[in-house]
Design a protein around this motif. Structure first.
Motif, short mmCIF file in Angstrom:
data_model
loop_
_atom_site.label_atom_id
_atom_site.label_comp_id
_atom_site.label_asym_id
_atom_site.label_seq_id
_atom_site.Cartn_x
_atom_site.Cartn_y
_atom_site.Cartn_z
N GLN A 46 0.84 -1.20 0.00
CA GLN A 46 0.00 0.00 0.00
C GLN A 46 0.88 1.25 0.00
O GLN A 46 1.88 1.30 0.70
CB GLN A 46 -0.89 0.03 1.25
N LEU A 47 0.48 2.25 -0.78
CA LEU A 47 1.16 3.54 -0.80
C LEU A 47 0.20 4.63 -0.34
O LEU A 47 -0.99 4.60 -0.69
CB LEU A 47 1.67 3.89 -2.19
N GLU A 48 0.71 5.57 0.42
CA GLU A 48 -0.11 6.69 0.87
C GLU A 48 -0.25 7.68 -0.29
O GLU A 48 0.75 8.13 -0.87
CB GLU A 48 0.58 7.37 2.05
N PRO A 49 -1.47 8.03 -0.67
CA PRO A 49 -1.67 8.98 -1.78
C PRO A 49 -1.01 10.33 -1.50
O PRO A 49 -0.97 10.79 -0.36
CB PRO A 49 -3.19 9.12 -1.88
N TYR A 50 -0.52 10.95 -2.54
CA TYR A 50 0.13 12.26 -2.44
C TYR A 50 -0.58 13.31 -3.28
O TYR A 50 -0.66 14.46 -2.91
CB TYR A 50 1.59 12.13 -2.88
N PHE A 51 -1.08 12.91 -4.46
CA PHE A 51 -1.70 13.82 -5.41
C PHE A 51 -3.22 13.64 -5.37
O PHE A 51 -3.76 12.73 -6.00
CB PHE A 51 -1.19 13.56 -6.83
N PRO A 52 -3.94 14.51 -4.65
CA PRO A 52 -5.38 14.30 -4.46
C PRO A 52 -6.22 14.41 -5.74
O PRO A 52 -7.33 13.87 -5.80
CB PRO A 52 -5.77 15.39 -3.46
N ASP A 53 -5.70 15.07 -6.76
CA ASP A 53 -6.49 15.27 -7.98
C ASP A 53 -6.28 14.20 -9.05
O ASP A 53 -6.94 14.23 -10.09
CB ASP A 53 -6.18 16.65 -8.58
N LEU A 54 -5.40 13.26 -8.80
CA LEU A 54 -5.13 12.21 -9.80
C LEU A 54 -6.01 10.99 -9.55
O LEU A 54 -6.37 10.68 -8.41
CB LEU A 54 -3.67 11.78 -9.75
N ALA A 55 -6.31 10.28 -10.64
CA ALA A 55 -6.95 8.97 -10.51
C ALA A 55 -6.00 8.07 -9.73
O ALA A 55 -4.78 8.26 -9.77
CB ALA A 55 -7.23 8.39 -11.88
N GLN A 56 -6.55 7.09 -9.03
CA GLN A 56 -5.74 6.17 -8.24
C GLN A 56 -5.91 4.76 -8.77
O GLN A 56 -7.02 4.37 -9.18
CB GLN A 56 -6.16 6.22 -6.77
N GLY A 57 -4.82 4.00 -8.78
CA GLY A 57 -4.88 2.66 -9.32
C GLY A 57 -4.05 1.64 -8.58
O GLY A 57 -3.22 1.99 -7.73
N ILE A 58 -4.31 0.39 -8.92
CA ILE A 58 -3.54 -0.75 -8.42
C ILE A 58 -2.68 -1.23 -9.57
O ILE A 58 -3.20 -1.60 -10.63
CB ILE A 58 -4.47 -1.87 -7.93
N CYS A 59 -1.38 -1.22 -9.37
CA CYS A 59 -0.44 -1.56 -10.44
C CYS A 59 0.12 -2.96 -10.24
O CYS A 59 0.66 -3.29 -9.18
CB CYS A 59 0.70 -0.55 -10.47
N GLY A 60 0.02 -3.78 -11.28
CA GLY A 60 0.62 -5.10 -11.30
C GLY A 60 1.97 -5.05 -11.98
O GLY A 60 2.06 -4.72 -13.16
N THR A 61 3.01 -5.36 -11.23
CA THR A 61 4.37 -5.34 -11.76
C THR A 61 4.80 -6.75 -12.14
O THR A 61 4.52 -7.70 -11.42
CB THR A 61 5.34 -4.78 -10.70
N GLY A 62 5.49 -6.86 -13.26
CA GLY A 62 6.03 -8.14 -13.68
C GLY A 62 7.16 -7.99 -14.67
O GLY A 62 7.29 -6.95 -15.31
N ASP A 63 7.96 -9.01 -14.77
CA ASP A 63 9.09 -9.00 -15.70
C ASP A 63 8.67 -9.47 -17.08
O ASP A 63 9.33 -10.32 -17.70
CB ASP A 63 10.22 -9.88 -15.15
N SER A 64 7.56 -8.93 -17.54
CA SER A 64 7.10 -9.19 -18.91
C SER A 64 6.32 -7.97 -19.37
O SER A 64 5.76 -7.24 -18.55
CB SER A 64 6.19 -10.43 -18.96
N PHE A 65 6.31 -7.75 -20.66
CA PHE A 65 5.53 -6.65 -21.25
C PHE A 65 4.12 -7.18 -21.43
O PHE A 65 3.86 -7.97 -22.33
CB PHE A 65 6.16 -6.23 -22.59
N GLU A 66 3.23 -6.78 -20.55
CA GLU A 66 1.88 -7.33 -20.49
C GLU A 66 1.04 -6.88 -21.68
O GLU A 66 0.97 -5.71 -21.99
CB GLU A 66 1.19 -6.90 -19.20
N THR A 67 0.41 -7.85 -22.33
CA THR A 67 -0.48 -7.55 -23.46
C THR A 67 -1.82 -8.26 -23.30
O THR A 67 -2.56 -8.42 -24.26
CB THR A 67 0.15 -7.96 -24.80
N GLY A 68 -2.13 -8.64 -22.09
CA GLY A 68 -3.40 -9.32 -21.84
C GLY A 68 -3.89 -9.01 -20.44
O GLY A 68 -3.47 -8.03 -19.82
#
Length: 186
Positions: A101-123
Motif C-alpha cells: 500500500q502507498l499513501e496517496p500524495y496527489f489528491p487530484d489524480l486517478a488512483q490505481g492498483i499496479c501489477g508489476t512483472g518481468d514481462s511486457f503485459e499484453t493481456g
C-alpha cells in the motif's frame, strides 16, 4: 522537495526533459531486479526520505494519456500456485504482505492498483490490478523495507493489448511532458 529522489526506468520515459530542467533522474533499467538494486542504491547514496517513481504503464481500465497515482502494487508474475500459494504471493515472505500500500500524495489524480512483472503485459493479468508496469513493485518493496516513503505516478501509454508495443513508444514524449509538469507542481 528536499529529501526526495526521482527514479524512472529508462531515459526514454523522460525524453531528456527532466535533465534539461536541471532535475536529477536515477534510471533503474528494465525489470524488478534492476529496479530493486537501483532503488536500494539511490536510497543509500542520497539518504532520501521519499523515493518518487515516475514512468509509463499500460492499462485497459484507464484512458491513454492519463496520469494515475499508484496506491497499491502487486506482483502479477509471482506464481508459486503449484505449491499452494496464491498468485502474487512470495512464499515465506512473512514480514511483508503481497500487496504494498502507498499513501496517496496527489489528491487530484486517478488512483490505481499496479501489477508489476518481468514481462511486457499484453493481456489480462492473473492478479487484480488496473494498470501494469515492470519495475514499481520492486521499488515500493525496497522503500517499505528501508522505511522510505514511495510515491508512484504512471502515465498510461497504451491499452496493455496486442498493439501496446507500438503505442508505448509513440506516447512517451507526451508522457514525459505531463510527468515533468506534475513534478514541477510538487
Amino acid at each position: 522537495m528536499t529529501n526526495i529522489a526521482l527514479i524512472m526506468a529508462l531515459p526514454n520515459e523522460s525524453k531528456g526533459l527532466f535533465e534539461a530542467a536541471g532535475i536529477e533522474v536515477h534510471y533503474s533499467g528494465i525489470g524488478k531486479i534492476n529496479a530493486a538494486f537501483k532503488a536500494f542504491e539511490v536510497i543509500q547514496k542520497t539518504g532520501c526520505k521519499t523515493l518518487l517513481n515516475l514512468g509509463s504503464a499500460g492499462s485497459s481500465h484507464f484512458d491513454a494519456h492519463a496520469l494515475v497515482e499508484v496506491i497499491q502494487f502487486v506482483q502479477r508474475d509471482m506464481d508459486v500456485s503449484p505449491l499452494g500459494f496464491e498468485i502474487g504471493v512470495t512464499p515465506l515472505d512473512h514480514d511483508h504482505p503481497a500487496e504494498i500500500q502507498l499513501e496517496p500524495y496527489f489528491p487530484d489524480l486517478a488512483q490505481g492498483i499496479c501489477g508489476t512483472g518481468d514481462s511486457f503485459e499484453t493481456g489480462q493479468p492473473k492478479v487484480p490490478c488496473n494498470l501494469v508496469d515492470m519495475e514499481g513493485y520492486a521499488i515500493a518493496k525496497v522503500c517499505k523495507k528501508l522505511a522510505v516513503r514511495c510515491i508512484s505516478v504512471k502515465y498510461i501509454t497504451d491499452g496493455a493489448n496486442d498493439t501496446a508495443h507500438l503505442e508505448w513508444e509513440q506516447n512517451l514524449l507526451l508522457g514525459a511532458q505531463k510527468l515533468l509538469s506534475l513534478y514541477k507542481s510538487m
